[in-house]
Design a protein around this motif. Structure first.
Motif, short mmCIF file in Angstrom:
data_model
loop_
_atom_site.label_atom_id
_atom_site.label_comp_id
_atom_site.label_asym_id
_atom_site.label_seq_id
_atom_site.Cartn_x
_atom_site.Cartn_y
_atom_site.Cartn_z
N LEU A 126 0.91 -1.14 -0.02
CA LEU A 126 -0.03 0.03 -0.02
C LEU A 126 0.77 1.31 0.07
N SER A 127 2.07 1.21 0.75
CA SER A 127 2.91 2.43 0.73
C SER A 127 3.42 2.53 -0.75
N ALA A 128 3.78 1.41 -1.41
CA ALA A 128 4.40 1.78 -2.50
C ALA A 128 3.37 2.33 -3.52
N ALA A 129 2.14 1.81 -3.63
CA ALA A 129 1.19 2.52 -4.37
C ALA A 129 0.80 3.79 -4.14
N ALA A 130 0.98 4.21 -2.66
CA ALA A 130 0.43 5.60 -2.36
C ALA A 130 1.61 6.46 -2.87
N GLY A 148 12.43 1.73 -7.61
CA GLY A 148 13.18 1.99 -6.25
C GLY A 148 12.19 1.91 -5.40
N ALA A 149 12.92 1.43 -4.30
CA ALA A 149 12.05 1.35 -3.02
C ALA A 149 11.98 2.07 -1.92
N SER A 150 12.70 3.55 -2.46
CA SER A 150 12.62 4.70 -1.54
C SER A 150 11.13 4.99 -1.15
N GLY A 151 10.20 4.99 -1.88
CA GLY A 151 8.98 5.48 -1.54
C GLY A 151 8.50 4.72 -0.34
N VAL A 152 8.86 3.28 -0.21
CA VAL A 152 8.33 2.53 0.75
C VAL A 152 9.10 2.66 1.96
N VAL A 153 10.59 2.93 1.74
CA VAL A 153 11.63 3.20 2.83
C VAL A 153 11.01 4.67 3.48
N ALA A 225 7.93 11.09 -4.97
CA ALA A 225 7.17 9.53 -4.54
C ALA A 225 7.73 9.51 -2.88
N HIS A 226 8.93 10.19 -2.46
CA HIS A 226 9.32 10.00 -1.16
C HIS A 226 8.21 10.70 -0.26
N ILE A 227 8.10 11.80 -0.58
CA ILE A 227 6.69 12.50 0.14
C ILE A 227 5.47 11.84 0.15
N GLY A 228 5.07 11.25 -0.82
CA GLY A 228 3.73 10.56 -0.75
C GLY A 228 3.96 9.40 0.14
N GLY A 229 4.98 8.71 0.18
CA GLY A 229 5.40 7.43 1.13
C GLY A 229 5.28 7.95 2.53
N PHE A 230 5.93 9.14 2.79
CA PHE A 230 6.30 9.49 4.18
C PHE A 230 4.98 9.78 4.72
N LEU A 231 4.17 10.43 3.96
CA LEU A 231 2.88 11.10 4.35
C LEU A 231 1.80 9.86 4.59
#
Length: 248
Positions: A126-130, A148-153, A225-231
């Protein structure tokens, strides 16, 4: 599904006769090691086992791109369905995968110990999709390729901000999973969380305006994508947390 967090993963272990037992070399949950191994295997296949044409097809088939969603889904293959997740398993260079693996170990470990393997897998999906669709919202219809996995990270970092930063300061990777979950507003009364979050967002803003940072040699960095994942991780972590005592 086991809802109980691992209560003392890094404490010294002793056998029944009182003798100290040896500890694993990699003191991380098995799912973390398996995740890193999967990322490494896919990278080896991508870079060293495929022809140039097959490699290009492999990446396009698994990478996320916003352009897919401006065409009728019924008139294309099913890549639109799985690429919002599978892109997080691909990487562009050894430096790219190593950088993400480092932060995955640092922030994924306490989250896994807190929520367990099954919830972690759901969290990853779900975090990858977000992260992907936050990126798509800014680059709607563009032919960018996101990997890359950085959105999940980033989502794991956001989740860790809700429980792994004790009031006394610092970040507790070892026992952070045992602390009470802070409310969204309560987290911002934690000075360490505020400083960490501010520095994290500053770093991504600098990337957005074109300033290269450490780990940026793998290509353009998808700061959005980083910001979307973090939120996602910060705001929605409570939905994954099996510990139901009152937030502080």
């Amino acid at each position: 599904m086991d809802d109980r967090p691992d209560m003392a993963p890094d404490d010294e272990a002793f056998s029944d006769n009182g003798k100290r037992q040896s500890q694993p070399i990699f003191n991380m949950p098995g799912i973390m090691l398996a995740s890193m191994a999967l990322l490494a295997v896919l990278y080896v296949v991508q870079e060293y086992m495929l022809s140039a044409d097959a490699r290009a097809e492999f990446i396009v088939t698994l990478a996320f791109t916003p352009v897919r969603y401006i065409f009728p889904l019924s008139e294309q293959g099913l890549e639109w369905l799985w690429t919002p997740v599978t892109y997080s398993l691909l990487h562009g260079s050894v430096e790219h995968i190593a950088f993400n693996a480092l932060w995955l170990a640092a922030f994924g470990t306490p989250v896994v110990r807190r929520i367990g393997t099954v919830r972690f897998l759901i969290f990853w999906i779900l975090s990858a999709a977000a992260a992907a669709f936050f990126h798509a919202g800014i680059h709607w219809g563009e032919e960018t390729l996101l990997i890359g996995a950085s959105g999940v990270v980033s989502a794991l970092m956001g989740a860790a901000c809700r429980f792994a930063f004790p009031d006394g300061g610092g970040y507790d990777r070892t026992h952070g999973h045992l602390y009470p979950r802070q409310s969204i507003l309560g987290a911002f009364s934690n000075r360490t969380v505020v400083i960490f979050t501010a520095m994290w967002f500053l770093g991504n803003i600098l990337v957005a305006v074109g300033l290269p940072l450490i780990g940026s040699d793998a290509g353009d960095i998808a700061w959005d994508a980083h910001i979307g994942g973090f939120l996602f991780g910060f705001l929605l972590f409570g939905l994954f947390d099996p510990i139901r005592y009152r937030e502080v």
